[in-house]
Design an enzyme around this catalytic site. Structure first.
Site, short mmCIF file in Angstrom:
data_model
loop_
_atom_site.label_atom_id
_atom_site.label_comp_id
_atom_site.label_asym_id
_atom_site.label_seq_id
_atom_site.Cartn_x
_atom_site.Cartn_y
_atom_site.Cartn_z
N CYS A 115 11.66 -23.56 -35.76
CA CYS A 115 12.62 -23.21 -37.57
C CYS A 115 11.75 -23.01 -38.49
CB CYS A 115 13.74 -24.23 -37.59
SG CYS A 115 15.29 -23.72 -38.81
N CYS A 146 14.04 -25.26 -41.98
CA CYS A 146 13.99 -26.91 -40.65
C CYS A 146 12.05 -27.53 -40.40
CB CYS A 146 14.65 -28.29 -41.03
SG CYS A 146 14.70 -27.12 -39.34
N CYS A 193 19.88 -23.32 -34.89
CA CYS A 193 18.59 -24.96 -35.02
C CYS A 193 20.08 -26.18 -34.69
CB CYS A 193 17.76 -24.74 -36.06
SG CYS A 193 16.63 -25.73 -36.46
N CYS A 198 19.31 -28.27 -38.35
CA CYS A 198 19.89 -27.92 -39.72
C CYS A 198 20.62 -26.97 -39.83
CB CYS A 198 19.05 -27.14 -40.26
SG CYS A 198 17.65 -25.18 -40.38
N CYS A 231 17.86 -13.98 -27.90
CA CYS A 231 17.45 -13.21 -28.50
C CYS A 231 17.49 -13.66 -30.42
CB CYS A 231 18.36 -11.66 -28.53
SG CYS A 231 17.49 -10.45 -29.42
#
Length: 172
Positions: free
Chosen positions: A90, A93, A138, A141, A161
């Protein structure tokens, strides 16, 4: 009235009639997006920054995707062509999200994976823009990553995707 006058007049009438209809739809689309953002705000995540802190931590484009549920242009991310062994994480984070061995070329223009790492992502219903989709974010976060579809390869048949702007890549 000749053909040219007829078609020019018809196009003007259609455009004049369609424009108010399209404009009238804009608030509904915004309301749908706002409803999705309200759901995200109601959830609690381990990593939780203020809007100003997110803007300082992310580029403008990353902020648009991760925090405003935007979508990057297809084929614009270098991560779409990333084929080395490693981990996609991510961009908000740093949580590892996908292993490179789960990546495949979906020919859609976005990095696609058939499975995330365990405990990496969360999902929620996304009905924005009049479509029923599954949004992927995510787990740590809440950053918007992309969408999940049921047209991927074996063994899962899933296609995560993802927006390349929402992720970073680290070589194994």
């Amino acid at each position: 009235m000749d053909r040219r006058q007829f078609f020019t007049g018809s196009a003007a009438v259609l455009a004049a009639g369609a424009l108010p209809l399209l404009w009238a739809r804009r608030p509904a689309l915004s309301a749908a997006s706002a409803a999705g953002a309200q759901v995200a705000e109601a959830e609690r995540f381990e990593v939780d920054y203020s809007d100003a802190e997110w803007r300082a931590r992310l580029t403008t484009a990353q902020y648009d995707v991760l925090r405003q549920e935007g979508t990057e242009r297809p084929y614009s991310s270098p991560l779409n062509d990333e084929h080395r062994a490693g981990t996609f994480a991510c961009a908000g984070c740093g949580l590892p999200l996908f292993a490179s061995n789960a990546k495949f070329d979906s020919h859609t223009g976005w990095p696609s994976f058939w499975q995330p790492l365990p405990q990496a992502v969360g999902t929620r219903a996304d009905t924005s823009y009049g479509m029923a989709r599954t949004e992927v974010h995510c787990r740590r976060c809440g950053g918007h990553l992309g969408h999940l579809f049921n047209d991927g390869p074996p063994p899962t048949g899933l296609r995560y995707c993802m927006n390349g702007l929402a992720m970073t890549f680290a070589v194994a």
